[in-house]
Write a protein that holds these residues in place. Structure first.
Motif, PDB file in Angstrom:
ATOM      1  N   HIS A   9       0.827  -1.210   0.000  1.00 30.70           N
ATOM      2  CA  HIS A   9       0.000   0.000   0.000  1.00 30.70           C
ATOM      3  C   HIS A   9       0.866   1.268   0.000  1.00 30.70           C
ATOM      4  O   HIS A   9       0.550   2.258  -0.672  1.00 30.70           O
ATOM      5  CB  HIS A   9      -0.912  -0.033   1.234  1.00 30.70           C
ATOM      6  N   HIS A  33       1.137   4.561  -2.618  1.00 33.03           N
ATOM      7  CA  HIS A  33       1.243   6.011  -2.360  1.00 33.03           C
ATOM      8  C   HIS A  33       2.533   6.565  -2.965  1.00 33.03           C
ATOM      9  O   HIS A  33       2.540   7.630  -3.566  1.00 33.03           O
ATOM     10  CB  HIS A  33       1.272   6.278  -0.850  1.00 33.03           C
ATOM     11  N   SER A  49       0.497   9.934   5.839  1.00 31.25           N
ATOM     12  CA  SER A  49      -0.868   9.407   5.815  1.00 31.25           C
ATOM     13  C   SER A  49      -1.354   9.233   7.242  1.00 31.25           C
ATOM     14  O   SER A  49      -0.765   9.744   8.185  1.00 31.25           O
ATOM     15  CB  SER A  49      -0.883   8.077   5.053  1.00 31.25           C
ATOM     16  N   ASP A  54      -6.585   7.362   0.101  1.00 27.46           N
ATOM     17  CA  ASP A  54      -6.576   5.981  -0.384  1.00 27.46           C
ATOM     18  C   ASP A  54      -7.474   5.791  -1.611  1.00 27.46           C
ATOM     19  O   ASP A  54      -8.612   6.261  -1.635  1.00 27.46           O
ATOM     20  CB  ASP A  54      -7.017   5.037   0.733  1.00 27.46           C
TER      21      ASP A  54
HETATM   22 ZN    ZN Z   1      -3.008   5.090   2.519  1.00 23.61          ZN
END
Ligand code: ZN
Ligand code: KG4
Length: 347
Positions: free
Chosen positions: A112, A116, A137, A300
């Protein structure tokens, strides 16, 4: 041209996207769970897993239909395999495995954070490696040299709270509800950032890292002892203190980094206009381009997962057997980074 189906389910957004190798996002859908989590003031993992399980399959079908495509038209399925809330990650990854195996397509496990980290390259074709990335984040606050696909060198991380967490906690203290970051930013616009004196943890320190726990506690005290200032003044003062820390720590990382093509920001907090403006100025001081993805790519989403999958597909850099891929609650981008002091250290 190749097309990747991206799937994201590591926190409280259920998302699917179809991304083409020329960086066109052919279709994307996001189902936010804000309403489900709002009564609790934060993400409840079990509620998140259930919502992902209910929504993901129809969401993927709708995303394919939006692009008038079927799985047969897709070249690979890319899904977030961690880090994140493990129930949600498993829902997305197991679904992706089933789709990939049934359609006989490669399955690409995406970190993940790599999603980003590479999202600015989806938005800006000219952004070349190596670049200096501030990744901010809800769960992470790091500065990384992005040297190439899968090659990250962490220069700084937080020794306690992530920056997004500090925004969310400030929102909670001020009764702004969930999710907090955008609400704090909105309220801050109406306040006076000079009204409330707040600390700037680690400002000017030789230690390269970030710290926001002390700032959060100071916001709590400012609210408890509220005098001749408004909630908007607290929000503005908090945002300015957080920004000062971000700029100081990023400036320090820039001095420690090798030659970089650009200063880049990514992650949910990159949606914050004050933070973008401060970083833009910092980059200009160093004669470097500044790159920030459009707002929808900061928080996200599945397009960034699809794009990270595309980069891996194009580089033939993924595990050949989907059954070898496991969901990972923790998955640092730079596993060789030195451990840092602090109790609640985020990898
Ligand atoms: Zn994230
Ligand atoms: O990247 P993201 O969507 O999810 C994680 O992977 O954590 O980031 C969510 C975080 C939350 O803490 C949220 O409050 C913060 O990003 N955020 C913001 C803004 N928009 C989202 N923080 C400050 N200002 C914003 N405009």
């Amino acid at each position: 041209m190749r097309v990747v189906l991206g799937i994201e389910s590591s926190c409280d957004e259920t998302a699917a996207a179809l991304v083409r190798e020329d960086r066109t996002v052919l279709a994307q859908r996001i189902a936010s769970q804000d309403e489900e989590h709002r009564p609790y003031g934060g993400v409840v993992p079990e509620i998140a897993s259930r919502a992902h399980a209910e929504r993901l399959a129809p969401l993927i079908a709708a995303t394919l239909a939006d692009a008038r495509m079927t799985l047969a038209d897709v070249d690979a399925v890319a899904a977030t395999a961690g880090p994140g809330l493990i129930g949600g990650v498993m829902v997305g990854l197991v679904s992706a495995k089933a789709l990939a195996m049934a359609a006989e397509k490669p399955l690409i496990a995406v970190n993940h954070l790599e999603g980003h980290a590479l999202s600015p390259r989806l938005a800006d074709a000219s952004l070349a490696y190596p670049y200096l990335l501030l990744l901010v984040s809800g769960g992470h606050c790091q500065v990384l040299e992005v040297q190439g696909l899968g090659r990250y060198c962490r220069l700084a991380t937080t020794i306690d709270d992530a920056l997004g967490e500090a925004f969310d906690k400030t929102a909670k203290i001020l009764g702004l509800g969930y999710p907090g970051g955008p609400a704090v930013e909105r309220l801050a616009r109406e306040g006076d950032a000079k009204k409330v004196r707040l600390p700037r943890p680690l400002l000017g320190s030789d230690e390269p890292h970030f710290s926001f726990a002390g700032l959060k506690s100071a916001v709590m005290r400012a609210k408890q002892n509220q005098a001749d200032y408004s909630d908007a003044d607290i929000a503005a003062s908090f945002q300015e203190a957080a920004l000062d820390c971000v700029i100081d720590r990023t400036r320090r990382a820039m001095a420690a980094a090798g030659d970089m093509t650009a200063l880049v920001v990514a992650g949910g907090v990159a949606a914050n206009q004050a933070i973008r403006a401060g970083l833009q100025q910092l980059a200009a001081e160093h004669g470097l381009p500044f790159v920030a993805p459009p707002l929808a790519l900061c928080t996200d989403n599945a397009a960034m997962i699809g794009w990270a999958g595309m980069e891996r597909l194009m580089s033939h850099d993924f595990a050949p057997d989907p059954l070898d891929i496991a969901a990972r609650p923790r998955w640092p981008l730079d596993p060789d980074a030195a451990p840092v002091r602090g109790a609640g250290v985020k990898a």
